[in-house]
Design an enzyme around this catalytic site. Structure first.
Site, PDB file in Angstrom:
ATOM      1  CB  SER A   6      -0.941  -0.358   1.274  1.00  0.00           C
ATOM      2  OG  SER A   6      -1.704   1.391   1.410  1.00  0.00           O
ATOM      3  CG  HIS A  31      -3.493  -2.213  -1.419  1.00  0.00           C
ATOM      4  ND1 HIS A  31      -4.508  -3.145  -1.721  1.00  0.00           N
ATOM      5  CD2 HIS A  31      -4.008  -1.322  -0.362  1.00  0.00           C
ATOM      6  CE1 HIS A  31      -5.501  -2.984  -1.158  1.00  0.00           C
ATOM      7  NE2 HIS A  31      -5.425  -1.927  -0.185  1.00  0.00           N
ATOM      8  CG  ASP A  33      -5.235   1.308   0.847  1.00  0.00           C
ATOM      9  OD1 ASP A  33      -6.265   0.677   0.983  1.00  0.00           O
ATOM     10  OD2 ASP A  33      -4.133   1.254   1.721  1.00  0.00           O
ATOM     11  CG  MET A  35      -9.545   5.647   2.150  1.00  0.00           C
ATOM     12  SD  MET A  35      -8.681   5.671   3.695  1.00  0.00           S
ATOM     13  CE  MET A  35      -7.685   4.408   3.815  1.00  0.00           C
ATOM     14  CG  HIS A  64      -9.044  -1.437  -0.541  1.00  0.00           C
ATOM     15  ND1 HIS A  64      -8.720  -1.607   0.685  1.00  0.00           N
ATOM     16  CD2 HIS A  64     -10.657  -1.560  -0.580  1.00  0.00           C
ATOM     17  CE1 HIS A  64      -9.773  -1.973   1.505  1.00  0.00           C
ATOM     18  NE2 HIS A  64     -10.720  -1.947   0.867  1.00  0.00           N
ATOM     19  CG  MET A  66     -11.625   1.470   1.718  1.00  0.00           C
ATOM     20  SD  MET A  66     -10.302   1.487   2.739  1.00  0.00           S
ATOM     21  CE  MET A  66      -9.174   1.755   1.373  1.00  0.00           C
ATOM     22  CG  MET A 135     -11.277  -4.501   5.016  1.00  0.00           C
ATOM     23  SD  MET A 135      -9.974  -4.108   4.192  1.00  0.00           S
ATOM     24  CE  MET A 135      -9.297  -2.963   5.284  1.00  0.00           C
ATOM     25  N   GLY A 140      -9.663   2.729   6.684  1.00  0.00           N
ATOM     26  CA  GLY A 140      -9.848   4.139   6.825  1.00  0.00           C
ATOM     27  C   GLY A 140      -8.435   4.608   7.246  1.00  0.00           C
ATOM     28  CG  PHE A 141      -7.380   6.233   9.811  1.00  0.00           C
ATOM     29  CD1 PHE A 141      -7.060   7.430   9.550  1.00  0.00           C
ATOM     30  CD2 PHE A 141      -8.633   6.010  10.315  1.00  0.00           C
ATOM     31  CE1 PHE A 141      -8.068   8.417   9.530  1.00  0.00           C
ATOM     32  CE2 PHE A 141      -9.513   6.694  10.339  1.00  0.00           C
ATOM     33  CZ  PHE A 141      -9.288   8.207  10.326  1.00  0.00           C
ATOM     34  N   GLY A 143      -1.779   1.945  10.028  1.00  0.00           N
ATOM     35  CA  GLY A 143      -0.830   1.827  11.365  1.00  0.00           C
ATOM     36  C   GLY A 143      -1.997   1.098  12.650  1.00  0.00           C
ATOM     37  CG  ASP A 173      -5.881  -3.743   3.509  1.00  0.00           C
ATOM     38  OD1 ASP A 173      -4.994  -3.229   3.891  1.00  0.00           O
ATOM     39  OD2 ASP A 173      -6.534  -3.241   2.427  1.00  0.00           O
ATOM     40  N   GLY A 174      -4.393  -4.626   6.643  1.00  0.00           N
ATOM     41  CA  GLY A 174      -4.560  -4.024   7.914  1.00  0.00           C
ATOM     42  C   GLY A 174      -3.914  -4.833   9.050  1.00  0.00           C
ATOM     43  N   GLY A 175      -2.960  -4.314   9.564  1.00  0.00           N
ATOM     44  CA  GLY A 175      -2.050  -4.675  10.664  1.00  0.00           C
ATOM     45  C   GLY A 175      -1.254  -5.716  10.256  1.00  0.00           C
TER      46      GLY A 175
HETATM   47  C1  DX5 Z   1      -7.180   0.535   5.466  1.00  0.00           C
HETATM   48  C2  DX5 Z   1      -6.357   0.234   4.415  1.00  0.00           C
HETATM   49  C3  DX5 Z   1      -4.992  -0.604   4.231  1.00  0.00           C
HETATM   50  C4  DX5 Z   1      -4.128   0.014   5.338  1.00  0.00           C
HETATM   51  C5  DX5 Z   1      -2.866  -0.910   5.553  1.00  0.00           C
HETATM   52  O1  DX5 Z   1      -7.878   1.122   5.401  1.00  0.00           O
HETATM   53  O2  DX5 Z   1      -7.217  -0.424   3.448  1.00  0.00           O
HETATM   54  O3  DX5 Z   1      -4.526  -0.867   3.002  1.00  0.00           O
HETATM   55  O4  DX5 Z   1      -3.593   1.353   4.873  1.00  0.00           O
HETATM   56  O5  DX5 Z   1      -2.032  -0.307   6.442  1.00  0.00           O
HETATM   57  P1  DX5 Z   1      -1.188  -1.089   7.723  1.00  0.00           P
HETATM   58  O6  DX5 Z   1      -0.148  -1.972   6.955  1.00  0.00           O
HETATM   59  O7  DX5 Z   1      -0.455   0.337   8.155  1.00  0.00           O
HETATM   60  O8  DX5 Z   1      -2.314  -1.438   8.259  1.00  0.00           O
HETATM   61 ZN    ZN Z   2      -6.439  -1.461   1.512  1.00  0.00          ZN
END
Ligand code: DX5
Ligand code: ZN
Length: 216
Positions: A6, A31, A33, A35, A64, A66, A135, A140-141, A143, A173-175
């Site tokens: 991402s 990737h 993102d 939003m 992706h 959102m 997910m 949304g974010f 980290g 996707d995420g963490g």
């Molecule tokens: C969250 C995004 C992710 C995110 C991944 O809404 O879809 O792609 O930015 O970020 P990390 O890898 O930091 O969790």
């Molecule tokens: Zn994503």
């Protein structure tokens, strides 16, 4: 394991340098993102960035969305060079029509499930898609902390895919970091998305990518 990096955490003052490094680090996809400040609280990037990402890296662009009303925007992303477009199942009564439109635009369609969404709802969509994005944080974010309960959802979706005899990839996707990457790949994930673990690695982008590969 396919790594989709991402770019949300790239250094936008030095985007060219970061894109060159990401290419050298041998990630598989980029990737993107997207939003809209409505479907999720944050606002990020639009189609304008895609040609630059493609020109500088040549990597497949994994978009992706959102956003609310994704059907209004899929053509712009396809025209801008998206190779894959994944849309959320939530809040979308005509999700299958949008998936078919993505395919007709020559782009590979994916469906995304928020952490609170039951995977049973994708049963009849599976034959139409190439990827299920699970997910592992609330969207949304970057980290945020991985939600461990999603491991069971990955296992469940893996079984659904095997049972329905289709070839959809499972993306998470995420963490995702050096600890969680093994848990998700063991549970059945084929593609991992990572932002912080790559762009935030203290030893740089390549070290972040290598650490993810070595952790599985
Ligand atoms: C969250 C995004 C992710 C995110 C991944 O809404 O879809 O792609 O930015 O970020 P990390 O890898 O930091 O969790
Ligand atoms: Zn994503």
């Amino acid at each position: 394991m396919i790594i989709s990096s991402s770019i949300i955490n790239a250094n936008f003052l030095n985007l060219e340098r970061d894109l060159n490094e990401i290419k050298m680090a041998n990630v598989d996809w980029l990737h993107v993102d997207v939003m809209d400040g409505g479907f999720v609280p944050n606002i990020t990037l639009g189609p304008f960035i895609l040609p630059y990402l493609k020109k500088q890296t040549g990597l497949p662009l994994d978009v992706h969305l959102m956003i609310n009303n994704p059907e209004k925007h899929i053509k712009s992303f396809a025209d801008a060079g998206a190779n894959r477009i994944s849309i959320h199942i939530e809040n979308n009564p005509n999700v299958l029509r949008t998936i078919q439109e993505i395919r007709e635009l020559g782009v590979s369609p994916g469906i995304v499930l928020n952490p609170g969404t039951s995977p049973a709802s994708i049963d009849f969509i599976l034959p139409f898609i190439d990827l299920v994005l699970i997910m592992t944080v609330n969207p949304g974010f970057s980290g945020q902390t991985f939600i461990p309960e999603m491991i069971n959802k990955i296992r469940f979706v893996k079984k659904l895919i095997t049972k329905s005899n289709c070839n959809a990839l499972i993306q998470v996707d995420g963490g995702i970091n050096r600890e969680t990457v093994k848990q998700v790949t063991d549970a059945g994930a084929d593609v991992i998305v990572a932002a912080t673990a790559i762009f935030g690695h203290p030893n740089g982008i390549s070290a972040g990518v290598n650490e993810l590969r070595q952790s599985i």
